[in-house]
Design a protein around this motif. Sequence first.
Motif, PDB file in Angstrom:
ATOM      1  N   SER A  97      41.513  42.654  42.304  1.00  0.00           N
ATOM      2  CA  SER A  97      42.100  43.004  43.606  1.00  0.00           C
ATOM      3  C   SER A  97      43.773  43.071  43.393  1.00  0.00           C
ATOM      4  O   SER A  97      44.288  43.891  44.225  1.00  0.00           O
ATOM      5  CB  SER A  97      41.833  42.030  44.660  1.00  0.00           C
ATOM      6  OG  SER A  97      42.062  40.462  44.113  1.00  0.00           O
ATOM      7  N   ASN A  98      44.258  41.980  42.739  1.00  0.00           N
ATOM      8  CA  ASN A  98      45.529  42.057  42.654  1.00  0.00           C
ATOM      9  C   ASN A  98      46.144  43.459  41.875  1.00  0.00           C
ATOM     10  O   ASN A  98      47.183  43.865  42.019  1.00  0.00           O
ATOM     11  CB  ASN A  98      46.234  40.927  41.730  1.00  0.00           C
ATOM     12  CG  ASN A  98      45.639  39.548  42.348  1.00  0.00           C
ATOM     13  OD1 ASN A  98      44.748  38.872  42.073  1.00  0.00           O
ATOM     14  ND2 ASN A  98      46.496  39.326  43.373  1.00  0.00           N
ATOM     15  N   TYR A 138      42.273  37.941  47.123  1.00  0.00           N
ATOM     16  CA  TYR A 138      43.262  38.437  46.578  1.00  0.00           C
ATOM     17  C   TYR A 138      44.588  37.429  46.788  1.00  0.00           C
ATOM     18  O   TYR A 138      45.550  37.382  45.957  1.00  0.00           O
ATOM     19  CB  TYR A 138      43.885  39.919  47.630  1.00  0.00           C
ATOM     20  CG  TYR A 138      45.061  40.198  47.536  1.00  0.00           C
ATOM     21  CD1 TYR A 138      45.870  40.707  46.228  1.00  0.00           C
ATOM     22  CD2 TYR A 138      45.963  40.013  48.792  1.00  0.00           C
ATOM     23  CE1 TYR A 138      47.221  40.938  46.378  1.00  0.00           C
ATOM     24  CE2 TYR A 138      47.508  40.330  48.606  1.00  0.00           C
ATOM     25  CZ  TYR A 138      47.937  40.741  47.539  1.00  0.00           C
ATOM     26  OH  TYR A 138      49.457  41.180  47.415  1.00  0.00           O
TER      27      TYR A 138
END
Lengths: 416, 366
Positions: free
Chosen positions: A371-372, A356
């Motif tokens: 994940s962002n 991330y």
Amino acid sequence: MADAAQILTTADGRPLKAALAAAQGRAKRRAFLLVLPLLLFVLLTFLVPIAYMLMRSVEHDGFAASAPALVEWFDENPDFDPANPPEEAFAALVQDLARMQEERTTGIAGTRINYSVPGSISMFKKGAREAAGLEPPYKEALLAVDANFGRPALWRGMASASNAYTAEFYLVASDRKLTDAGWARGGDKERIYLYLFGKTFMISALITVICLLLAFPVAHLLATLPMSKAALLMILVLLPFWTSLLVRTTAWIVLLQEQGVVNNLLVGLGLLDDKGRLSMMYNMTGTVVAMTHVLLPFMILPLYSVMRVIPPSYARAARSLGATSWTTFRRVYLPQTLPGIAAGSLLVFILAVGYYITPALVGGADGQLISNLIQFHMSKSNWSLAAAIAAMLLAAILILYWIYDRLVGIDRLKFG
Amino acid sequence: MTVEPRNDAFVAFEHVQKSYDGVTLVVKDLNLSIGKGEFLTMLGPSGSGKTTCLMMLAGFETATNGEIRLDGRPINQVPPHKRGIGMVFQNYALFPHMTVGENLAFPLEVRGMGKSDREAKIKRALDMVQMGAFANRRPAQLSGGQQQRIALARALVFDPKLVLMDEPLGALDKQLREHMQFEIKHLHENLGITVVYVTHDQGEALTMSDRVAVFNDGRIQQLAPPADLYERPENSFVAQFIGENNKLLGTIEELSGDKALVRLATGELIDATPVNVKEKGGKTLVSIRPERVEFKPEIMPPGAHMIDAEVLEIIYMGDILRVVLKVAGSDDFVMKMRNTLGQTRLEPGQKIKVGWHPQDARALDP
Ligand SMILES: Nc1ncnc2c1ncn2[C@@H]1O[C@H](COP(=O)(O)OP(=O)(O)O)[C@@H](O)[C@H]1O
Ligand SMILES: [Mg+2]
């Protein structure tokens, strides 16, 4: 062979099995007590949150809890026609909207519907403000406030949201949307989630391959150098672990940005025009470079631990049997490093898929990973959607792990 | 003795020196020629440079100086895979990810041999070491002795003219080791190959070899057939390294041709055969094998000297009796007596006289 009639016994006549179990029981209980703290820790900080996340991904009572009249009506009329809901349905909706205004739950209920039917929040807010003053027939009255209250998609969405448990978040996370005719794939422009999943896996695979290519020679060198020199080199390999991730990432920014060291050097050497500076930061390149650097030790260490225990006599034997150095590498050395390659690749790939911070810092718009996106939804309090994406990521990794186990065998892994 | 003339030696080391660090020489001026079909053993204590010599011959280490020739051809510049030398390693080095059959196929595949030829050769090689039924096993599923046989078969399967073995039996237990010594010796005889064998076990060296090169400190101390090595050691290192040995220090009192009279530090005179002592008055170390020590005056040659001894301990070993004596001030002099029916029984504390035939006592460098 001992049959049931003559079970082996100890000297004092107890069955051998029971005696063995009794003798080992104490040691087993003690061992269990020793690992108990860790077990509790893992349970509380790992398993419980994962269970909670999975729960959140299928549960959202934002609408179900604040619209009791509609929930009851949907319960009684499961087979209603969303294209043309009757007057009683509109009556229940108006009653609920008035209640939401009173209890200040319009936002949360609207948000819930908004996941599947974008634009619902503002409609709900408008409807709730007016609801108290509306007179029957409620259908016409409400449609006069906002004609969209008659949309079949909205009614499908509300019917589905009247149950706190739903698979809708998974549908949204796989780029489906609720249309007037029911759930359907979104248009090409709207398919962001699956696209990002694909991109995340591609980038992770790319990073894994680059890491492997870079780590293999280094690990080999580490394994063959004399101990004192290997120790020094090992410190260099481990150095990244001892510096903050933030510092390392910032260092890459300093190096690779458009006014950074590398570009300045290339321009200074005349290899690049000042206008043609390479953009290696705040895009995919930046993400790949910085993540490769961060994850490289995770490839080197398992490889090293495998290579260190391969005796040099294997290579010598192969050479004495007539193999060239390339054949020796390909047929004798490489196959023996496979457990290390497998372990390193699995480790790096799984870490990369969930990475991330680095993409967030250096990825720009184009270098963002899944994940962002999860983080984005969490920051917007879209917990259920974030949880659904995270659960899909978890499932994907478990499936990969399973395939991997079938192909390579988890027991052959060597992490160090 | 089977020392071939230099020019038709199959393997020849000429003035070979080796240094790993540029400071010390691990191999100092090695000259050795090995005849075709010979079984030559390099014997020596650990660290004496045996493995280094073997590695230079195999091509894994380069000689710092000097020339190595194989079949008349200098091989210093030839890479290991082109030397065609079979090799057996101490840890066997069987490829763990391949079956026994694949291990044996490896040298044939890299030589581009066809499948049917390969299979015939593999079968022959496995039968040769009585492992025909094990082609599909993995090395990890075999016992140490079986792995040893496979390693042997793999080193022989491509018909090398020269086979090198570096302590191949070091990891086996005593009984298996003796059995394998016998089998290796037979393979050598049947196949007519040349073998260079490295060991630190003198028993192994003596039983298997045509000739033994005793290494110490990077030099060959003696190169001779086993019997010569045992019975006629040329210096005190060889005398002490091979077999059990009594040492007596003294000065040369008289020296005439093949006879010497040595006066010990305690004043007694003993007989000896001069080997590498040169002059009267020089110091010498006299070496006598325990089984050549006599204590019955009647079987001694006339005029031979005998000296006083005190029995300290008698160790019963079944076939022989080991008698520890105090002789000329030292209390580790050993005499071995055959345990026969009529043998005289000695008691601890008993005073006797011991002596030996002059040719059994060798006056060596101190
Ligand atoms: N690869 C090497 N690098 C440096 N020194 C070595 C190496 N191999 C062996 N030596 C040294 O060379 C000497 C002889 O070793 P070696 O040939 O293995 O003896 P041996 O086989 O008789 O026990 C030893 O002192 C050993 O420490
Ligand atoms: Mg050695």
